[in-house]
Write a protein that holds these residues in place. Structure first.
Motif, PDB file in Angstrom:
ATOM      1  N   LEU A 194      -6.030  -3.058   1.259  1.00 43.19           N
ATOM      2  CA  LEU A 194      -5.744  -3.158  -0.023  1.00 43.19           C
ATOM      3  C   LEU A 194      -5.075  -4.496  -0.356  1.00 43.19           C
ATOM      4  O   LEU A 194      -5.393  -5.333  -1.250  1.00 43.19           O
ATOM      5  N   GLU A 206      -3.899   1.627  -5.428  1.00 40.71           N
ATOM      6  CA  GLU A 206      -4.076   0.436  -5.779  1.00 40.71           C
ATOM      7  C   GLU A 206      -3.511   0.001  -6.997  1.00 40.71           C
ATOM      8  O   GLU A 206      -2.716  -1.156  -7.285  1.00 40.71           O
ATOM      9  N   GLU A 222       0.841  -1.092  -0.152  1.00 41.64           N
ATOM     10  CA  GLU A 222       0.049   0.009  -0.150  1.00 41.64           C
ATOM     11  C   GLU A 222       0.857   1.251   0.065  1.00 41.64           C
ATOM     12  O   GLU A 222       0.457   2.198   0.042  1.00 41.64           O
TER      13      GLU A 222
END
Ligand SMILES: [Zn+2]
Length: 414
Positions: A135, A109, A71
């Motif tokens: 995520l 993302e 992330e």
């Protein structure tokens, strides 16, 4: 379903389970290894097998990246700039950039997906990810290898402890949780997280002894981490207590009762010989991140002392925000450059079986042995290499630029 056994043959087999073999081979059936050894022996033992040649290649197990923060991949520009002045400088900049650019969203993302795909393409079969957002959990299913996402808890103050414990109690069992670091997480929260991990049978990765200033913070001797926490209004001297040893990060965790075979101590830079003995006695795992340590200038982990005391550390890249190159191949090269006496074969074992052991995957991964997963890697080497030592050195120092191909099934490469 492949009903025929396929024998993959290459000039070198680095099974990581024993010495390297020239003209080696791995027999595969239905995605499982059914034999390894010299090609001539294997061919004699398994008549009728289909033979696939991998000229100018080494066959070896997939690598393990035992520590990454996907992330933070959108913050890669931080590690492309000049080296940080200090650990706290980097931490301050990273937190500000994450605030400015956002911790979630499409760009975050996309960057994480790109990094994860890059890991697989470079030969990484398994990773442990640490994050504060969901995520990584959303990426596990599409990943062709194994991705363990850990949700990280932190919070030092007494006031934040009760809300954090309540949140933890409500957490779904399917979500593995862990503590960030001794310098950022209340000792009672560390204990509660470890207890929950044990109840659920999870591994427990935690950053340990990354900057030298962690020890001075624990022992109430000041230092840049203490100043940093004071500036942000988080500083509380909560580390001392009956029976708690505050003279080192590992001793501290040991006295909290959270060191055992399922604990992964990440970084482990500032640890004494006695603390390494404690880790060894507890059977705790160690994951080194030499590339990140180099960028953040926090020092070099005592690799030869770990090895001398019988600990084979795993390797991790850490995040793109603190490492200019997220490559386990480059981590191997960093270990070799920083510790010239460490044998190349041992460094290769760190990146394979060392990582598999840290993530409790050694039953299926980390070496090429009968019964294990046939996720094997063909890595190109110069055709002229005739000595095992030359090949091992080449893989450690130049493996990052070699061509890699996964041999996941039957006769094909992908
Ligand atoms: Zn980390």
């Amino acid at each position: 379903m492949h009903s025929t056994v396929v024998i993959h043959r290459a000039p070198w087999l680095f099974s990581m389970a024993g010495p390297a073999l020239a003209d080696g081979a791995v027999a595969v059936h239905d995605n499982r290894i059914v034999g390894t050894g010299r090609f001539s022996d294997l061919q004699g033992r398994i008549p009728g097998a289909v033979i696939v040649d991998h000229p100018d290649c080494v066959l070896m197990p997939g690598l393990v990246n035992a520590h990454i923060h996907l992330e933070l991949s959108h913050l890669a520009h931080l590690a492309q700039q000049r080296k940080s002045q200090s650990f706290v400088d980097w931490l301050t900049t990273m937190l500000a950039e994450r605030e400015r650019l956002g911790a979630v969203g499409q760009a975050v993302e996309k960057a994480a997906r790109t990094v994860l795909q890059g890991q697989f393409d470079a030969g990484v079969i398994a990773l442990a990810d640490i994050g504060n957002t969901p995520l990584a959990r959303t990426l596990t299913e599409q990943f062709p290898g194994i991705l363990f996402p850990f949700l990280e808890y932190l919070g030092l103050g007494r006031r934040s402890l009760v809300p954090a414990l309540k949140k933890l109690a409500r957490q779904e069992d399917g979500i593995a949780c862990t503590a960030h670091a001794p310098y950022s997480t209340h000792p009672e929260l560390i204990r509660a997280l470890k207890k929950r991990s044990d109840n659920l049978g999870n591994m427990f990765p935690i950053h340990v002894a990354e900057p030298a200033s962690e020890t001075s913070l624990l022992s109430n001797d000041g230092g840049e981490l203490a100043d940093f926490l004071r500036r942000r209004g988080f500083y509380e001297n909560i580390f001392q207590g009956a029976g708690i040893d505050i003279t080192g990060s590992v001793r501290y965790l040991h006295s909290l009762g959270v060191l055992d075979a399922k604990t992964i101590c990440v970084h482990g830079v500032h640890v004494s010989r006695d603390e390494i003995r404690l880790l060894q006695q507890a059977g705790a795992k160690v994951c080194l991140c030499p590339g990140s340590n180099r960028f953040l200038q926090v020092g070099r982990a005592p690799v030869t002392e770990y090895l001398a005391q019988g600990i084979l550390p795993a390797l991790g890249t850490d995040s793109a925000a603190s490492n200019p190159e997220l490559s386990i191949w480059r981590e191997m090269r960093c270990v070799a450059e920083d510790h010239p006496t460490a044998p190349p074969m041992t460094i290769l074992r760190m990146a394979t079986i060392g990582g598999a052991q840290a993530l409790a995957l050694e039953a299926g991964y980390g070496t090429l042995e009968t019964g294990k997963s046939a996720s094997l890697l063909a890595v190109s080497i110069p055709g002229s290499m005739k000595k095992q030592q030359d090949v091992a050195e080449h893989l450690v120092h130049r493996g990052y630029e070699s061509r890699k191909a996964w041999i996941t099934n039957g006769s094909g490469e992908q």
